[in-house]
Write an enzyme that holds these catalytic residues in place. Structure first.
Site, PDB file in Angstrom:
ATOM      1  N   ARG A   1      15.125 -34.899  19.506  1.00  0.00           N
ATOM      2  CA  ARG A   1      13.775 -34.334  19.722  1.00  0.00           C
ATOM      3  C   ARG A   1      13.117 -35.370  20.690  1.00  0.00           C
ATOM      4  O   ARG A   1      12.233 -34.987  21.089  1.00  0.00           O
ATOM      5  CB  ARG A   1      13.255 -34.342  18.059  1.00  0.00           C
TER       6      ARG A   1
ATOM      7  N   GLN B   1     -11.215 -52.630  22.635  1.00  0.00           N
ATOM      8  CA  GLN B   1     -11.209 -51.642  23.727  1.00  0.00           C
ATOM      9  C   GLN B   1     -10.009 -51.487  24.277  1.00  0.00           C
ATOM     10  O   GLN B   1      -9.004 -52.232  24.348  1.00  0.00           O
ATOM     11  CB  GLN B   1     -12.022 -52.275  25.002  1.00  0.00           C
TER      12      GLN B   1
ATOM     13  N   HIS C   1      -6.801 -60.147  38.499  1.00  0.00           N
ATOM     14  CA  HIS C   1      -8.040 -59.910  37.810  1.00  0.00           C
ATOM     15  C   HIS C   1      -8.415 -60.894  36.752  1.00  0.00           C
ATOM     16  O   HIS C   1      -7.317 -61.154  35.838  1.00  0.00           O
ATOM     17  CB  HIS C   1      -8.297 -58.549  37.361  1.00  0.00           C
TER      18      HIS C   1
ATOM     19  N   LYS D   1      -4.906 -59.441  26.510  1.00  0.00           N
ATOM     20  CA  LYS D   1      -4.629 -57.960  26.422  1.00  0.00           C
ATOM     21  C   LYS D   1      -3.169 -57.844  25.922  1.00  0.00           C
ATOM     22  O   LYS D   1      -2.315 -58.656  26.095  1.00  0.00           O
ATOM     23  CB  LYS D   1      -4.427 -57.723  28.049  1.00  0.00           C
TER      24      LYS D   1
ATOM     25  N   TYR E   1      -3.768 -50.695  28.244  1.00  0.00           N
ATOM     26  CA  TYR E   1      -3.751 -51.899  27.666  1.00  0.00           C
ATOM     27  C   TYR E   1      -4.786 -52.119  26.639  1.00  0.00           C
ATOM     28  O   TYR E   1      -6.043 -51.396  26.796  1.00  0.00           O
ATOM     29  CB  TYR E   1      -3.970 -53.014  28.681  1.00  0.00           C
TER      30      TYR E   1
ATOM     31  N   LYS F   1     -11.842 -54.030  47.045  1.00  0.00           N
ATOM     32  CA  LYS F   1     -12.337 -55.415  46.451  1.00  0.00           C
ATOM     33  C   LYS F   1     -11.041 -56.295  46.214  1.00  0.00           C
ATOM     34  O   LYS F   1     -11.161 -57.601  46.199  1.00  0.00           O
ATOM     35  CB  LYS F   1     -12.665 -54.950  44.786  1.00  0.00           C
ATOM     36  N   ASP F   2     -10.042 -55.743  45.719  1.00  0.00           N
ATOM     37  CA  ASP F   2      -8.801 -56.710  45.638  1.00  0.00           C
ATOM     38  C   ASP F   2      -8.288 -57.295  46.822  1.00  0.00           C
ATOM     39  O   ASP F   2      -7.370 -58.099  46.754  1.00  0.00           O
ATOM     40  CB  ASP F   2      -7.475 -55.880  45.091  1.00  0.00           C
TER      41      ASP F   2
END
Length: 200
Positions: free
Chosen positions: A31, A54, A69, A78, A138, A177-178
């Site tokens: 399954r 979060q 980051h 994380k 994450y 931004k990166d």
């Protein structure tokens, strides 16, 4: 135990303290499959006593590179995985005084394998998408704060992350931004050994 916890070692055999690749026990039949993706008691038995507040999900196409980051004021540990696809996931130790300060470790997260990467506070993080697309998820120990964002150049020559090892001919898709993060400063202050921000 429902999980296998593997300490992350550098090429010289030294361990990056607090960093783990985690493999859950996978139960398969005709399954499909079932895994426990988190179990507080088993994690705490290994010294991972993080309280997650979060959960985040991102979807990216092949060739996207996100990073490197970190969060300054609301520092985050994380627990990362992919629910579809494959990514090369990288953590850079930015804890001043750590034997592995400025060193990185990378692991391929694979939805078929269902492996996870635990990154404690005090690290920069980034990933590169290897599959046609990937859904990356994450858990974080503090809430995202856009005012406290920090970053480092993804291709900083001092960090020397070997993206080419998993993606020869790399030409990453970056956000604006990166593409503008500063270089790593080996004499700079980032985090203390507990992962708290001590920089300016």
């Amino acid at each position: 135990m429902s999980f296998e916890f593997n300490k992350c070692k550098l090429n010289d055999g030294s361990v990056i303290e607090g960093l783990y690749e985690i493999l859950p026990e996978k139960h398969c039949d005709s399954r499909g499959f079932f895994v426990e993706s988190y179990h507080r008691v088993e994690f705490e038995a290994l010294g991972i006593s993080a309280t997650f507040v979060q959960d985040n999900i991102s979807k990216s196409v092949k060739g996207v590179l996100r990073g490197l980051h970190f969060q300054k004021l609301h520092t985050q540990a994380k627990l990362e995985s992919v629910v579809s696809g494959r990514v090369y996931d990288v953590a850079v130790d930015l804890r001043s005084g750590s034997p592995s300060f400025g060193k990185y470790y990378g692991v391929i997260l694979d939805a078929e394998k269902q492996n996870m990467f635990y990154i404690p506070e005090g690290f920069a993080h980034g990933f590169y998408v290897l599959s046609d697309e990937a859904i990356f998820t994450y858990k974080c120990t503090d809430f995202y704060d856009p005012k406290g964002e920090g970053g480092l150049m993804w291709n900083d020559p001092l960090l020397a992350v070997d993206w080419q090892a998993v993606a020869p001919g790399l030409n990453p898709l970056l956000s604006e931004k990166d593409g503008k993060h500063p270089a790593f400063d080996p004499a700079g202050k980032y985090f203390d050994l507990k992962g708290k921000w001590i920089g300016e």
